[in-house]
Design a protein around this motif. Structure first.
Motif, short mmCIF file in Angstrom:
data_model
loop_
_atom_site.label_atom_id
_atom_site.label_comp_id
_atom_site.label_asym_id
_atom_site.label_seq_id
_atom_site.Cartn_x
_atom_site.Cartn_y
_atom_site.Cartn_z
N PHE A 134 0.86 -1.19 0.00
CA PHE A 134 0.00 0.00 0.00
C PHE A 134 0.89 1.24 0.00
O PHE A 134 1.28 1.74 1.05
CB PHE A 134 -0.94 -0.03 1.21
N ALA A 187 -5.44 -1.95 -3.24
CA ALA A 187 -4.18 -1.21 -3.12
C ALA A 187 -3.95 -0.30 -4.33
O ALA A 187 -3.51 0.85 -4.18
CB ALA A 187 -3.01 -2.18 -2.96
N GLU A 211 -4.97 1.31 5.56
CA GLU A 211 -4.42 1.04 4.23
C GLU A 211 -4.44 2.29 3.36
O GLU A 211 -3.49 2.55 2.61
CB GLU A 211 -5.19 -0.11 3.58
#
Length: 288
Positions: A134, A187, A211
């Protein structure tokens, strides 16, 4: 030492733990194990805890939040449903080691059961983010992301998000709203965004927030549950269910993005890296 990983799932955070334990221990099964490792205090983990207790083995249960939640006004949490309360209470009272994912979740364990009734130890082990996966894109776009399933609009504040977005000129998306998408795709999406909104009623940790922050997205969030533990002082807080506050906060976040983006990512790298969770889990299991 052999680990019986009880409830495998397609949830990314559960898969991460399975991969961690697989790297450090032999993987057993319900007939051949030294430690039963479960996610969530539910019927599956109750069976594992009971079996481990009977055989003189050890049991470890990660408390993810839903399993100790009591939110009757939105119909959320194991403690709002009698059939889910039964295994949750058994696990909380009898597991050798409880691993809540936040201080907020630990407090809820103690509120539901009380420390004197809990046989095992309790240690907070925060979820971990793969900060090598990430990462922010070099080419950020004026996109606002949120995250949550359609079935959890009230819990995740998605209705408020959509209402606020009506008055803003930016592109936006609720990741996973219609269907679950692969973690790699999550991501990829977050890497190009600038703002991440999580307008939740509660979060027991806030994996999506963490994230997104790892990708350099400035968080616009509610001050509820464990969200402040994750976001700290690098985000913008709004009241739950207030679209007007939300749109003002988003505009502010866009103006501050170039100043906050690095700080936001740094907070996750310092406090919630996956490597830290891995090290702590392994140490806890080896010492149980």
């Amino acid at each position: 030492m052999k680990i019986w990983f009880v409830n495998k799932s397609n949830s990314s955070f559960i898969i991460q733990d399975y991969e961690i334990l697989k790297r450090h221990f032999d993987m057993g099964n319900s007939h051949d194990f030294d430690v039963a490792f479960s996610w969530f205090a539910n019927w599956k983990s109750a069976y594992a805890v009971q079996k481990a207790k009977k055989l003189g083995k050890k049991s470890v249960v990660v408390i993810g939040g839903y399993d100790v939640a009591y939110e009757p006004s939105i119909g959320y949490g194991a403690f709002t449903k009698f059939k889910e309360t039964i295994p949750a209470k058994y696990v909380l009272k009898n597991a050798d080691l409880l691993l809540p994912v936040s201080q907020f979740t630990k407090r809820e364990i103690l509120e539901r059961i009380g420390r004197k009734k809990i046989r095992g130890e309790i240690h907070v082990v925060y979820n971990g983010v793969d900060t090598k996966k990430f990462i922010p894109s070099k080419e950020k776009e004026d996109i606002i992301f949120s995250m949550g399933r359609k079935s959890k609009e009230k819990l995740k504040g998605i209705d408020t998000f959509f209402e606020a977005m009506k008055f803003l000129p930016y592109k936006y998306e609720v990741i996973g709203y219609e269907k679950t998408i692969p973690h790699d795709e999550v991501a990829k999406k977050l890497s190009i965004g600038k703002i991440f909104c999580q307008l939740s009623w509660r979060e027991s940790f806030g994996m999506g927030i963490a994230e997104a922050m790892s990708c350099g997205c400035v968080p616009v969030v509610t001050h509820r549950g464990a969200i402040p533990e994750v976001v700290g002082d690098v985000g913008i807080y709004v009241s739950y269910g207030d679209p007007y506050q939300t749109l003002i906060a988003v505009e502010c976040a866009f103006r501050l993005h170039r100043f906050l983006s690095e700080r936001v990512r740094k907070r996750i790298q310092l406090h919630f890296p996956l490597e830290r969770r891995e090290k702590t889990l392994v140490e806890m299991i080896e010492c149980i």
